[in-house]
Design a protein around this motif. Structure first.
Motif, PDB file in Angstrom:
ATOM      1  N   LEU A 134      -6.248  12.399   1.432  1.00 29.26           N
ATOM      2  CA  LEU A 134      -5.570  11.106   1.400  1.00 29.26           C
ATOM      3  C   LEU A 134      -6.115  10.212   0.303  1.00 29.26           C
ATOM      4  O   LEU A 134      -7.319  10.019   0.164  1.00 29.26           O
ATOM      5  CB  LEU A 134      -5.722  10.388   2.747  1.00 29.26           C
ATOM      6  N   SER A 135      -5.189   9.663  -0.474  1.00 30.81           N
ATOM      7  CA  SER A 135      -5.519   8.611  -1.429  1.00 30.81           C
ATOM      8  C   SER A 135      -4.497   7.500  -1.250  1.00 30.81           C
ATOM      9  O   SER A 135      -3.346   7.764  -0.928  1.00 30.81           O
ATOM     10  CB  SER A 135      -5.468   9.139  -2.866  1.00 30.81           C
ATOM     11  N   THR A 136      -4.944   6.274  -1.435  1.00 25.83           N
ATOM     12  CA  THR A 136      -4.022   5.146  -1.330  1.00 25.83           C
ATOM     13  C   THR A 136      -4.085   4.293  -2.581  1.00 25.83           C
ATOM     14  O   THR A 136      -5.139   4.163  -3.210  1.00 25.83           O
ATOM     15  CB  THR A 136      -4.341   4.259  -0.109  1.00 25.83           C
ATOM     16  N   LYS A 173       0.844  -1.197   0.000  1.00 28.57           N
ATOM     17  CA  LYS A 173       0.000   0.000   0.000  1.00 28.57           C
ATOM     18  C   LYS A 173       0.876   1.242   0.000  1.00 28.57           C
ATOM     19  O   LYS A 173       1.823   1.358   0.782  1.00 28.57           O
ATOM     20  CB  LYS A 173      -0.922   0.034   1.221  1.00 28.57           C
ATOM     21  N   ILE A 174       0.535   2.183  -0.867  1.00 31.59           N
ATOM     22  CA  ILE A 174       1.245   3.461  -0.955  1.00 31.59           C
ATOM     23  C   ILE A 174       0.252   4.568  -0.620  1.00 31.59           C
ATOM     24  O   ILE A 174      -0.864   4.591  -1.149  1.00 31.59           O
ATOM     25  CB  ILE A 174       1.816   3.674  -2.370  1.00 31.59           C
ATOM     26  N   GLU A 175       0.673   5.475   0.246  1.00 28.94           N
ATOM     27  CA  GLU A 175      -0.189   6.590   0.641  1.00 28.94           C
ATOM     28  C   GLU A 175       0.228   7.888  -0.029  1.00 28.94           C
ATOM     29  O   GLU A 175       1.418   8.146  -0.207  1.00 28.94           O
ATOM     30  CB  GLU A 175      -0.129   6.796   2.165  1.00 28.94           C
ATOM     31  N   CYS A 176      -0.754   8.678  -0.358  1.00 26.48           N
ATOM     32  CA  CYS A 176      -0.529   9.987  -0.950  1.00 26.48           C
ATOM     33  C   CYS A 176      -1.360  11.001  -0.181  1.00 26.48           C
ATOM     34  O   CYS A 176      -2.577  10.839  -0.061  1.00 26.48           O
ATOM     35  CB  CYS A 176      -0.939   9.969  -2.425  1.00 26.48           C
ATOM     36  N   ARG A 177      -0.694  12.030   0.332  1.00 29.11           N
ATOM     37  CA  ARG A 177      -1.401  13.032   1.128  1.00 29.11           C
ATOM     38  C   ARG A 177      -1.151  14.444   0.610  1.00 29.11           C
ATOM     39  O   ARG A 177      -0.013  14.786   0.287  1.00 29.11           O
ATOM     40  CB  ARG A 177      -0.948  12.980   2.587  1.00 29.11           C
ATOM     41  N   SER A 178      -2.198  15.232   0.543  1.00 30.32           N
ATOM     42  CA  SER A 178      -2.036  16.658   0.295  1.00 30.32           C
ATOM     43  C   SER A 178      -1.946  17.323   1.670  1.00 30.32           C
ATOM     44  O   SER A 178      -2.822  17.148   2.504  1.00 30.32           O
ATOM     45  CB  SER A 178      -3.213  17.210  -0.508  1.00 30.32           C
ATOM     46  N   LEU A 179      -0.865  18.052   1.891  1.00 26.86           N
ATOM     47  CA  LEU A 179      -0.571  18.541   3.240  1.00 26.86           C
ATOM     48  C   LEU A 179      -1.190  19.904   3.547  1.00 26.86           C
ATOM     49  O   LEU A 179      -1.467  20.210   4.701  1.00 26.86           O
ATOM     50  CB  LEU A 179       0.944  18.599   3.449  1.00 26.86           C
ATOM     51  N   ASP A 180      -1.368  20.723   2.535  1.00 27.34           N
ATOM     52  CA  ASP A 180      -1.831  22.079   2.832  1.00 27.34           C
ATOM     53  C   ASP A 180      -2.947  22.535   1.903  1.00 27.34           C
ATOM     54  O   ASP A 180      -3.171  23.745   1.761  1.00 27.34           O
ATOM     55  CB  ASP A 180      -0.654  23.062   2.773  1.00 27.34           C
TER      56      ASP A 180
END
Lengths: 117, 107
Positions: A76-78, A20-27
């Protein structure tokens, strides 16, 4: 602003396992996120587009049952690579679009290097 | 077939030697053209968006221009730290990326 993170930055797994790979937008709030893969010295190949709360739209030739994408929140998208095989080894990059502005610019994460042994 | 073509594939310049990278496209209904910089092993970094022919944008040593068929990324007096792969992407009913130009600036 417009920072996107990915985790992990690199991963090694055995053939047949899932990653599993996580992708987050922080701001910013990312109403749309994209997943790409990139082979050495090749350009980005779009795998799928996901909108928050909806099912992902996969590009032709991308197996949706193998590459599971979940975009459960605005930040968040995974991407889960199921039953990984050596040919899945690649550089996976996510990007996100800020849903609060009228713009189609994508902001990319730093990428995840996946090696399947 | 809709296409985005970048040229040259690779370019080696001496520090201070100005040049231009090209991105030509054959899509209809262009909504925007993007330029990105990508360093090895990293995700692309956004540089510019151009929306209409005649538009120009600048950032430090880089200037991007757009016509109805192509875009140029001009690099003026480049430095070694400008070495990277430069990608363009075209947005019409979807977004497609070119293969990039690998730029190497020699000190």
């Amino acid at each position: 602003g417009a920072v996107v993170s990915q985790h992990p930055s690199w991963v090694i797994c055995k053939s047949g396992t899932s990653v599993k790979i996580e992708c987050r937008s922080l701001d910013f709030q990312a109403t749309t996120m994209f997943w790409y893969r990139q082979f050495p010295k090749q350009s980005l190949m779009l795998m799928a587009t996901s909108n928050e709360g909806s099912k992902a739209t996969y590009e032709q030739g991308v197996e949706k049952d193998k590459f599971l994408i979940n975009h459960a929140s605005l930040t968040l998208s995974t991407l889960t690579v199921t039953s990984a095989h050596p040919e899945d080894s690649s550089f996976y990059i996510c990007s996100a679009r800020d849903g609060t502005v009228i713009s189609y610019e994508q902001y990319f994460g730093p990428g995840t290097r996946l090696t399947v042994t | 077939e809709d296409q985005v073509t970048q040229s040259p594939e690779a370019l080696r310049l001496q520090e201070g030697e100005s040049s231009s990278l090209n991105c030509s496209y054959t899509v209809s209904g262009l909504r925007g053209l993007f330029w990105y910089r990508q360093d090895p092993g990293k995700g692309p970094e956004f540089l510019f968006t151009l929306y209409s022919a005649g538009e120009e944008k600048e950032k430090e040593r880089l200037k991007a221009t757009l016509t109805k068929k192509e875009s140029f990324l001009h690099i003026t007096a480049p430095k070694p730290e400008d070495s990277a792969t430069y990608l363009c992407a075209v947005h019409y009913d979807k977004i497609i990326f070119g293969k990039g130009t690998r730029l190497h600036i020699l000190p």
